[in-house]
Design a protein around this motif. Structure first.
Motif, PDB file in Angstrom:
ATOM      1  N   GLY A 205     -16.588  19.961  24.623  1.00 60.58           N
ATOM      2  CA  GLY A 205     -18.110  20.865  25.570  1.00 60.58           C
ATOM      3  C   GLY A 205     -18.004  22.492  24.779  1.00 60.58           C
ATOM      4  O   GLY A 205     -17.200  22.575  24.212  1.00 60.58           O
ATOM      5  N   HIS A 206     -19.164  22.656  25.642  1.00 65.68           N
ATOM      6  CA  HIS A 206     -19.479  24.553  25.249  1.00 65.68           C
ATOM      7  C   HIS A 206     -19.030  25.680  25.658  1.00 65.68           C
ATOM      8  O   HIS A 206     -17.358  25.036  26.144  1.00 65.68           O
ATOM      9  CB  HIS A 206     -20.281  24.688  25.681  1.00 65.68           C
TER      10      HIS A 206
ATOM     11  N   ASN B 150     -16.005  20.211  17.390  1.00 61.86           N
ATOM     12  CA  ASN B 150     -16.816  19.711  16.040  1.00 61.86           C
ATOM     13  C   ASN B 150     -16.927  18.582  16.222  1.00 61.86           C
ATOM     14  O   ASN B 150     -15.677  17.615  16.770  1.00 61.86           O
ATOM     15  CB  ASN B 150     -15.459  20.451  15.020  1.00 61.86           C
ATOM     16  N   MET B 151     -17.951  17.770  16.249  1.00 60.50           N
ATOM     17  CA  MET B 151     -18.609  16.740  16.750  1.00 60.50           C
ATOM     18  C   MET B 151     -17.647  15.339  15.966  1.00 60.50           C
ATOM     19  O   MET B 151     -17.408  14.975  16.209  1.00 60.50           O
ATOM     20  CB  MET B 151     -20.110  16.719  16.229  1.00 60.50           C
ATOM     21  N   ASP B 152     -17.665  16.278  14.842  1.00 65.39           N
ATOM     22  CA  ASP B 152     -17.280  15.053  13.455  1.00 65.39           C
ATOM     23  C   ASP B 152     -16.016  14.971  13.464  1.00 65.39           C
ATOM     24  O   ASP B 152     -15.068  13.199  13.419  1.00 65.39           O
ATOM     25  CB  ASP B 152     -17.193  15.703  11.819  1.00 65.39           C
ATOM     26  N   GLU B 153     -14.799  16.247  14.473  1.00 59.78           N
ATOM     27  CA  GLU B 153     -13.495  15.982  14.565  1.00 59.78           C
ATOM     28  C   GLU B 153     -13.539  14.728  16.422  1.00 59.78           C
ATOM     29  O   GLU B 153     -12.319  13.970  16.388  1.00 59.78           O
ATOM     30  CB  GLU B 153     -13.033  17.196  14.856  1.00 59.78           C
ATOM     31  N   ALA B 154     -14.488  14.733  16.705  1.00 55.75           N
ATOM     32  CA  ALA B 154     -14.159  14.944  17.842  1.00 55.75           C
ATOM     33  C   ALA B 154     -14.424  12.924  18.076  1.00 55.75           C
ATOM     34  O   ALA B 154     -14.144  11.664  18.428  1.00 55.75           O
ATOM     35  CB  ALA B 154     -15.713  14.641  19.348  1.00 55.75           C
TER      36      ALA B 154
ATOM     37  N   ILE C  62     -13.926  12.619  25.422  1.00 57.31           N
ATOM     38  CA  ILE C  62     -14.221  12.984  26.970  1.00 57.31           C
ATOM     39  C   ILE C  62     -15.458  14.211  27.337  1.00 57.31           C
ATOM     40  O   ILE C  62     -15.117  14.982  26.201  1.00 57.31           O
ATOM     41  CB  ILE C  62     -13.266  13.834  27.732  1.00 57.31           C
ATOM     42  N   VAL C  63     -16.861  14.540  27.426  1.00 60.36           N
ATOM     43  CA  VAL C  63     -17.506  15.744  27.248  1.00 60.36           C
ATOM     44  C   VAL C  63     -17.221  16.353  28.622  1.00 60.36           C
ATOM     45  O   VAL C  63     -17.682  15.827  29.842  1.00 60.36           O
ATOM     46  CB  VAL C  63     -18.872  15.563  26.555  1.00 60.36           C
ATOM     47  N   MET C  64     -16.814  17.837  28.213  1.00 62.29           N
ATOM     48  CA  MET C  64     -17.421  18.071  29.982  1.00 62.29           C
ATOM     49  C   MET C  64     -18.348  19.574  29.589  1.00 62.29           C
ATOM     50  O   MET C  64     -18.818  20.209  29.013  1.00 62.29           O
ATOM     51  CB  MET C  64     -15.977  19.409  30.029  1.00 62.29           C
ATOM     52  N   ASP C  65     -18.407  19.387  30.947  1.00 67.37           N
ATOM     53  CA  ASP C  65     -19.497  21.265  31.445  1.00 67.37           C
ATOM     54  C   ASP C  65     -19.263  21.336  32.657  1.00 67.37           C
ATOM     55  O   ASP C  65     -19.153  20.942  33.220  1.00 67.37           O
ATOM     56  CB  ASP C  65     -20.659  19.966  31.069  1.00 67.37           C
TER      57      ASP C  65
ATOM     58  N   LEU D 217     -19.701  13.104  30.250  1.00 66.07           N
ATOM     59  CA  LEU D 217     -19.080  11.584  29.876  1.00 66.07           C
ATOM     60  C   LEU D 217     -17.466  11.000  29.559  1.00 66.07           C
ATOM     61  O   LEU D 217     -16.960  12.072  29.029  1.00 66.07           O
ATOM     62  CB  LEU D 217     -19.866  11.179  28.773  1.00 66.07           C
ATOM     63  N   ASP D 218     -17.005   9.869  29.429  1.00 68.09           N
ATOM     64  CA  ASP D 218     -16.446   9.659  29.052  1.00 68.09           C
ATOM     65  C   ASP D 218     -16.273   8.595  28.650  1.00 68.09           C
ATOM     66  O   ASP D 218     -16.469   7.014  29.334  1.00 68.09           O
ATOM     67  CB  ASP D 218     -15.060   9.412  29.840  1.00 68.09           C
ATOM     68  N   ASP D 219     -16.019   7.978  27.608  1.00 65.54           N
ATOM     69  CA  ASP D 219     -16.171   6.515  26.687  1.00 65.54           C
ATOM     70  C   ASP D 219     -15.885   6.816  25.500  1.00 65.54           C
ATOM     71  O   ASP D 219     -15.353   7.398  24.810  1.00 65.54           O
ATOM     72  CB  ASP D 219     -17.906   6.653  26.753  1.00 65.54           C
ATOM     73  N   LYS D 220     -15.812   5.383  24.634  1.00 64.45           N
ATOM     74  CA  LYS D 220     -16.223   5.464  23.032  1.00 64.45           C
ATOM     75  C   LYS D 220     -16.492   6.614  22.457  1.00 64.45           C
ATOM     76  O   LYS D 220     -17.992   6.647  22.654  1.00 64.45           O
ATOM     77  CB  LYS D 220     -16.221   4.055  22.841  1.00 64.45           C
ATOM     78  N   PRO D 221     -16.409   6.901  21.248  1.00 61.32           N
ATOM     79  CA  PRO D 221     -17.410   7.917  20.770  1.00 61.32           C
ATOM     80  C   PRO D 221     -18.709   7.706  20.332  1.00 61.32           C
ATOM     81  O   PRO D 221     -19.809   8.332  20.689  1.00 61.32           O
ATOM     82  CB  PRO D 221     -16.119   8.329  19.302  1.00 61.32           C
TER      83      PRO D 221
END
Lengths: 276, 287
Positions: free
Chosen positions: B49-50, B209-213, B220-223, B229-233
């Motif tokens: 998340g930002h 950090n996207m590469d870590e995620a 899980i992406v939060m805003d 979003l909540d799924d497999k990478p």
């Protein structure tokens, strides 16, 4: 430059002195200080000096290190020396430019100087052979009885531990802030004393702010690790005392007794003189 | 295996203005409204998340640093609002913070590692064993007598992690543990995290950090306090436009695939790692 500052110069080692229980080391240092202050004669001081030299020899550290601990106090030694040299009455022995130096002054000055040097050297044996953390543990353990009168012993030692832990971190931070302020045109090491003191303000303020922030985060991290004060706490390392600790302490107390006996000897000699 | 280690039910949380105890609803700054989430035992979940999206606030709810204003959070089976379970929760769900310097309490690595155990009143011989074990688990055993000042950022963070592992938690919540580290330190820490997860510890990694995620099992992406979003990478990062719209990036490999697809190549945007990206490029060049 500022990074080179070390607090409590500890020299790791595995000598007899290093391995002594720190609580006993503090005790022995106290006994040694008593020795120095109870000694009235050069003979008594000599006994204390011999005690110091032998115990320093047991640390296995080079004698050169002692010059390092004496160096910063040389001005103090010289100052007290001067005061004593010129202001003590007695039989004049030297007269230069109307300044009179008496025999008693010479004696007292020499005595004082030896006493101060031994005092500093003796206590540095403690800090040279004991790491600050262990020293903190020892102080906590010695003060523990004060818990009964609701003295916050654990809190005090926790504070000391954290302070010791953060000294290098904060020194590093100070260094960074100084560089940052210099890059903004701060003149830290030029100008009058007042100007230099004023130039410290923009260094101290960010340092304080960041210390508070650190403190807050540390408190949170400690809470996350179940910190709840001193109650019910166990320790990874406990201090343990053995036979050698008791022997070392007994020996130092015996030497103290020796010094006291020498003092009494002096008294009886004086007494003998007066009766004659 | 379907047991949940952290369960967030209808979580509502808001800050009120500090100056007065005004309970007026208008003064409330909502972070979450009716948030629901559960983290499965043994999983590796990344929360993306930002800045200011509430991901750190969410992390702090997981081990009862913050308590919900509404709804419930269950950690390791305990209700976080239950005061008497506080230390149980914290020993089951450990937390690692961003700045390793501000988490290390003692001046010797092994003493710091023992801190939590000392607090919990663990017996000495057991403590010794667990400290050694934890330091070995993060690969810092050979430094056990060093002072933290002598260590690099990555090493310090690993010591901080060891201090948590020593409690033998079921779950470790990491709040941007690599944000202050250099690339080498990041790699060290990420390797440690993956190994711990392999040993069965549930990991919740808060990061931007996207590469870590991309290394997690679930992203899980939060805003603005909501889960978008909540799924497999692979699935999450294929939503390139949506991620962009909330100020997030995608892993470089995905970005490349996305741009190529936009330029008319037949590429798969479900690619998140370099190796499959290289393979895909190889296939395109061969075709």
């Amino acid at each position: 430059m500022i990074k080179d500052i070390t607090i409590g110069q500890y020299f790791p080692g595995n000598s007899f002195v290093h391995r002594l229980d720190p609580r006993f080391k503090i005790g022995i240092t106290a006994v040694f200080i008593c020795m120095l202050f109870s000694a009235d004669t050069f003979a008594g001081l000599g006994v204390a000096a011999v005690f110091f030299i032998i115990s320093y020899g047991l640390t296995g550290l080079p004698y050169k290190l002692m010059t390092r601990s004496i160096k910063p106090i040389i001005p103090i030694i010289i100052f007290t020396g001067f005061i004593n040299l010129f202001f003590i009455d007695g039989v004049p022995v030297i007269k230069i430019f109307g300044i009179i130096i008496t025999d008693e002054a010479l004696r007292v000055t020499a005595f004082m100087m030896i006493r101060i040097i031994l005092l500093i050297c003796g206590s540095s044996v403690l800090t040279y052979t004991t790491s600050p953390i262990v020293l903190t543990d020892a102080i906590e353990s010695i003060l523990r009885p004060l818990n009964k009168v609701h003295f916050p012993v654990h809190e005090l030692s926790m504070m000391m531990t954290i302070a010791l832990r953060f000294i290098p971190t904060l020194i590093e931070e100070t260094d960074k802030i100084m560089s940052a302020q210099k890059a903004r045109g701060a003149e830290l090491d030029s100008g009058s004393f007042m100007n230099r003191a004023k130039a410290l303000i923009p260094i101290l303020i960010p340092l304080f702010v960041s210390s508070f922030r650190r403190a807050e985060e540390l408190a949170l991290a400690m809470e996350c690790r179940c910190y709840r004060g001193g109650e019910g706490r166990t320790k990874l390392k406990t201090l343990s005392s053995g036979l050698s600790d008791y022997i070392a302490l007994s020996v130092s107390i015996l030497v103290l007794c020796g010094v006291i006996i020498i003092n009494m000897g002096k008294v009886s000699i004086l007494h003998a003189y007066t009766t004659i | 295996m379907n047991e949940d280690i952290v369960k967030v039910e209808n979580l509502t949380f808001y800050y009120t203005n500090d100056d007065e105890e005004s309970e007026a609803a208008s003064d409330r700054k909502y972070v979450f409204r009716e948030l629901n989430l559960s983290v499965e035992k043994g999983s590796f979940t990344a929360v993306l998340g930002h800045n200011g999206c509430g991901k750190s606030t969410l992390a702090k709810h997981m081990n009862a640093i913050l308590l919900p204003c509404g709804g419930k959070v269950y950690s390791a089976g305990f209700d976080t609002a239950d005061d008497s379970a506080l230390f149980d929760i914290r020993s089951h769900v450990g937390m690692v913070f961003q700045n390793p310097d501000n988490q290390i309490v003692a001046s010797v690595v092994e003493d710091d590692c023992a801190f939590a155990l000392e607090n919990m009143g663990v017996e000495q011989s057991e403590m010794r064993r667990r400290v050694d074990e934890a330091l070995k688990a993060v690969g810092m055993y050979e430094y056990h007598l060093h002072s933290p000042g002598q260590l690099s950022g990555g090493q310090k963070q690993r010591v901080a992690i060891a201090g948590i592992i020593a409690m033998r938690p079921d779950c470790i919540v990491m709040d941007e543990p690599t944000a202050m580290l250099d690339p080498a330190g990041r790699r060290e820490v990420m390797k440690t995290i993956r190994r711990l997860n392999g040993d069965g510890v549930t990991i919740v990694l808060i990061t931007h950090n996207m590469d870590e995620a991309a290394q997690a099992d679930r992203v899980i992406v939060m805003d603005k306090g909501n889960i978008i979003l909540d799924d497999k990478p692979t699935e999450v990062f294929s939503n390139v436009e949506l991620l962009r719209s909330v100020g997030l990036d995608v892993p470089q490999s995905t970005e490349l695939m996305y741009l190529m697809k936009k330029s008319g190549f037949d590429t798969d945007v479900h690619i998140i790692d370099e190796e499959s990206c290289a393979n895909a490029l190889f296939d395109i060049l061969n075709a």
